[in-house]
Design an enzyme around this catalytic site. Structure first.
Site, short mmCIF file in Angstrom:
data_model
loop_
_atom_site.label_atom_id
_atom_site.label_comp_id
_atom_site.label_asym_id
_atom_site.label_seq_id
_atom_site.Cartn_x
_atom_site.Cartn_y
_atom_site.Cartn_z
N GLU A 31 14.34 -8.56 3.32
CA GLU A 31 14.95 -8.59 1.98
C GLU A 31 14.01 -9.25 0.97
O GLU A 31 13.92 -8.81 -0.19
CB GLU A 31 16.28 -9.35 2.04
N SER A 77 -4.36 -6.28 12.81
CA SER A 77 -3.71 -4.99 12.53
C SER A 77 -4.31 -3.83 13.31
O SER A 77 -3.61 -2.86 13.61
CB SER A 77 -3.79 -4.68 11.03
N HIS A 126 9.12 1.22 10.77
CA HIS A 126 7.89 0.67 11.33
C HIS A 126 7.47 -0.57 10.56
O HIS A 126 7.06 -1.57 11.15
CB HIS A 126 6.76 1.70 11.28
N SER A 127 7.56 -0.51 9.26
CA SER A 127 7.25 -1.65 8.39
C SER A 127 7.91 -1.38 7.05
O SER A 127 8.60 -0.37 6.86
CB SER A 127 5.73 -1.81 8.22
#
Length: 477
Positions: free
Chosen positions: A154, A240, A369-370
């Site tokens: 959020e 990443s 996923h993101s």
């Protein structure tokens, strides 16, 4: 060379004699690189896997001795004995029949499970007993992780942080595996394992500092949010780039073996990571060097938007371990007790027998996923909702601890309220902390910065002075 050309038989005998001379030195090598492979498994582990007669207990891989063909004994049915060749890995029998190995087994590898969807143990299930203290803590940390994911997600949508990635639907893999490890075990994560850090004592404030990239962030604001790391908790910093942590984990495990440490390495990755060359090189190296490393694959069916059906045709990931000579198991990743038992057993085997172990945890990513992804573009919404409600690992564990009389509705309400308050406070604090100075962009790589880096820093500072409106005002120059 002259001997080989003029007297090939004599050359062969000479080579064989030299090989025999090398044999006495072999035991010394094994004593240098770790504990003997004959170390007996513990009684608790033997009980879990079915007793000492299990065909894999204490088994030592056959090594190359010669390629001389020899006669095998006659078969019981009276068929004449066939020739066999002693080849790397053991004897290989010859057959007059041409037969190709099938591309897939007749039956898929089974999935180890302890609790059903209603939180009740399956009949005749074998698992390592969990105390009330550990079970309740596992549940509270899973709720904390779930709540943290929702609030930070959020916060990203509100523009307060730049990026976020959740572990929703995969909480059991995070927390249960962490509970089965020891503090000295090294962790090489992907990016969906913050629960491991949470279990080891990483505070909510430390999570918030990293996501906001403030002065108290251990990475000094250089990494994207959720790229956590902690030296004191033996948790290597997230990267990443997919699967690069897997070879690193194997190298670290081999180091532990050479130093004869009573610890192992665990590395996490997704099904997409197994499509990278790093995975194959790493698991092969681990098998050959017999490194004490646990590979935990979170097979959630999707590598971002790429389904497993477009990645490989094998029976998931578990069969790849067998192909590389690594002991493997498939586990219900949404079952906290199954994950706890399998990781604890894997750890004991990895250290006690000095060998790698592969765990394929079947699960489902119920979140996107993101924050850069909308998974409803490639997955049906009703499928996501079914996994979120019917197969939620958090509610499954709650049902089990409630059935044991270890949890109540009052405790649930108090826990969720307290965690939410702590997280909102951590975010408010993290937002007010000053950002790292510009100079931190150019430090911690070289002892003395080279001329090109000094020039880049000078140009950046001049550019910020010239166009101050284009740069954040809360970053010290």
């Amino acid at each position: 060379m002259a001997l080989c050309r003029q007297r090939p038989r004599a050359a062969l005998k000479h080579a064989a004699s030299q090989f025999e001379l090398l044999k006495p030195s072999r035991p010394a090598l094994s004593s240098l690189i770790g504990a003997p492979r004959s170390a007996a498994p513990s009684s608790s582990l033997l009980k879990l896997i079915g007793g000492p007669r299990a065909d894999w207990v204490g088994r030592t891989p056959r090594r190359f001795e010669s390629t001389v063909a020899e006669k095998l004994p006659r078969f019981a049915n009276g068929v004449a004995g066939n020739l066999a060749m002693d080849f790397p890995g053991g004897k290989v029998a010859f057959t007059p029949k041409m037969s190709f190995i099938s591309e897939s087994p007749e039956e898929r590898a089974h999935c180890y499970r302890v609790l059903d969807e209603d939180g009740q143990p399956l009949a005749h299930s074998s698992f390592i007993q969990v105390s009330k203290e550990v079970a309740v803590r596992m549940y509270t940390e899973m709720v904390t992780l779930q709540t943290m994911d929702n609030i930070f997600y959020e916060a990203q949508r509100q523009g307060r942080i730049s990026f976020y990635l959740t572990s929703i639907g995969e909480e059991a893999i995070n927390i249960a595996s962490a509970a089965a490890l020891r503090f000295d075990d090294l962790v090489f994560p992907q990016y969906r394992e913050p629960g491991v850090l949470l279990w080891r004592g990483f505070t909510l404030q430390e999570f918030a500092n990293q996501c906001f990239g403030n002065r108290d962030d251990y990475g000094k604001g250089r990494q994207m949010p959720i790229h956590y790391g902690s030296n004191k908790l033996n948790y290597f910093t997230v990267s990443s780039t997919i699967a690069t942590q897997i070879p690193h984990a194997v190298g670290a495990a081999y180091s532990l073996k050479m130093d004869k440490k009573d610890a192992c390495v665990v590395t996490y990755f997704g099904d997409g990571g197994t499509s990278e060359g790093d995975f194959h090189a790493a698991i092969n190296f681990a098998a050959v060097r017999e490194a004490p490393v646990i590979f935990i694959c979170r097979n959630n069916g999707w590598a971002i938007s790429t389904p497993t059906s477009d990645q490989f045709r094998s029976d998931g990931i578990v069969v790849r371990g067998q192909a590389y000579g690594v002991r493997s198991i498939r586990v219900d990743g949404n079952d906290a007790l199954a994950m706890y038992s399998s990781v604890q057993a894997a750890r004991e085997m990895a250290i006690g027998e000095q060998r790698p172990i592969l765990i394929e945890a079947l699960t489902y990513r119920t979140g996107h996923h993101s924050t850069s992804d909308d998974s409803t573009k490639y997955r049906p919404a009703n499928e996501i909702e079914w996994w979120r409600t019917a197969r939620d690992p958090v509610s499954r564990l709650r049902k089990w601890i409630e059935s044991n009389g270890w949890w109540s509705e009052e405790a649930e309400s108090e826990l969720r309220s307290d965690v939410r308050k702590q997280l909102l406070h951590a975010i408010q604090v993290a937002e007010k902390v000053e950002k790292p100075p510009i100079s931190d962009l150019f430090t911690d790589v070289y002892d003395v910065p080279p001329s090109n880096l000094r020039e880049q820093e000078m140009v950046l500072r001049e550019t910020i002075k010239r166009y101050p409106q284009e740069y954040p005002g809360d970053v010290p120059v």
